[in-house]
Scaffold this active site. Sequence first.
Site, PDB file in Angstrom:
ATOM      1  N   ASP A 103      -1.661  14.711  -0.443  1.00 12.63           N
ATOM      2  CA  ASP A 103      -1.761  15.461  -1.687  1.00 12.63           C
ATOM      3  C   ASP A 103      -2.305  16.868  -1.393  1.00 12.63           C
ATOM      4  O   ASP A 103      -1.709  17.603  -0.618  1.00 12.63           O
ATOM      5  CB  ASP A 103      -2.624  14.661  -2.678  1.00 12.63           C
ATOM      6  N   ASP A 238       5.520   6.323  -5.286  1.00 11.29           N
ATOM      7  CA  ASP A 238       4.765   7.451  -5.824  1.00 11.29           C
ATOM      8  C   ASP A 238       5.655   8.280  -6.751  1.00 11.29           C
ATOM      9  O   ASP A 238       6.751   8.689  -6.362  1.00 11.29           O
ATOM     10  CB  ASP A 238       4.267   8.319  -4.655  1.00 11.29           C
ATOM     11  N   GLY A 264       1.744   3.097  -3.858  1.00 11.56           N
ATOM     12  CA  GLY A 264       1.757   4.281  -4.681  1.00 11.56           C
ATOM     13  C   GLY A 264       1.144   5.490  -4.015  1.00 11.56           C
ATOM     14  O   GLY A 264       1.126   5.614  -2.781  1.00 11.56           O
ATOM     15  N   HIS A 265       0.621   6.387  -4.845  1.00  6.68           N
ATOM     16  CA  HIS A 265       0.128   7.689  -4.406  1.00  6.68           C
ATOM     17  C   HIS A 265      -1.061   7.559  -3.466  1.00  6.68           C
ATOM     18  O   HIS A 265      -1.145   8.251  -2.459  1.00  6.68           O
ATOM     19  CB  HIS A 265      -0.250   8.500  -5.645  1.00  6.68           C
ATOM     20  N   PHE A 266      -2.003   6.674  -3.815  1.00  7.31           N
ATOM     21  CA  PHE A 266      -3.183   6.452  -2.972  1.00  7.31           C
ATOM     22  C   PHE A 266      -2.967   5.175  -2.158  1.00  7.31           C
ATOM     23  O   PHE A 266      -3.567   4.127  -2.406  1.00  7.31           O
ATOM     24  CB  PHE A 266      -4.450   6.380  -3.821  1.00  7.31           C
TER      25      PHE A 266
END
Length: 284
Positions: A103, A238, A264-266
Amino acid sequence: MTSIHYRTAIVDGHSLFYREAGAGNAPTIVLLHGFPTSSHMFRDLIPLLADRYHVIAPDLLGFGHSDAPSVEEFEYTFDALADLTDGLLDHLGVERTALYVQDYGAPVGWRLAVRRPDRVTAIITQNGNAYAEGLVPGFWAPVRAYWADPNPETAAPVRDALSLEAIRWQYTHGVPDVSLVSPDAWAHDHALVSRPGNDEVQMRLFLDYGTNVELYPKFHEYFRASQVPLLAVWGGNDEIFGPDGARAFLRDLPDAEVHLLDGGHFLLESHVDEVAGHMRRFLG
């Protein structure tokens, strides 16, 4: 068990917090976190690496336990965050390192690599984007509107990203078994961005994020010229930085490794053992 040390350093008058583990003479890995978290996101990864590597995980200015001056006291840009991170690595005597970027950590890491390519031995990108096709339109449309015309109306949907529900969504969306994701993670992050004045810090960085997209061609040029070893290990579900962003690295780095995991994102919240395994094999 490997000990993790919790330290601070003064860089350009600012106190920067960092976690450090592993032998100082081992190959170094610098872990660069994303929004809205801090080096806290690496709390489970560091012990899985520190037996073999020297691991450093800083908190960017405005995040975690690092200083968080107001927007009147500091001009928050990704260039400025990269400057401070570069200064921290100089302070710590880091001459050669692998970079792990996620990110916000990605545009900081890309800047560091472009400035000092000889310092970077390898890159691990975990949902750390560098390509337009990685920007999922549904998420980025309101942010692009804010870039184009920053005003209270366009800022409102962007500011919603600071809410507890939005931060929880970042952690849980796309994770098949959300019971693997500790609620401590989103509660921790929400508490920190809720500090007085920190919302304006985050809004300044949302606004400056557009400069990262403008720099993508420069980052691609670095990839092509350096052919830096790169491992993309990505939460394939994500909806902030989609899997096309991971595949795109192959365009400039045909020898890159790309792994899309069912998360997902994390990704570290649900797949930390798998990510660590890919890293240890990749880095050797």
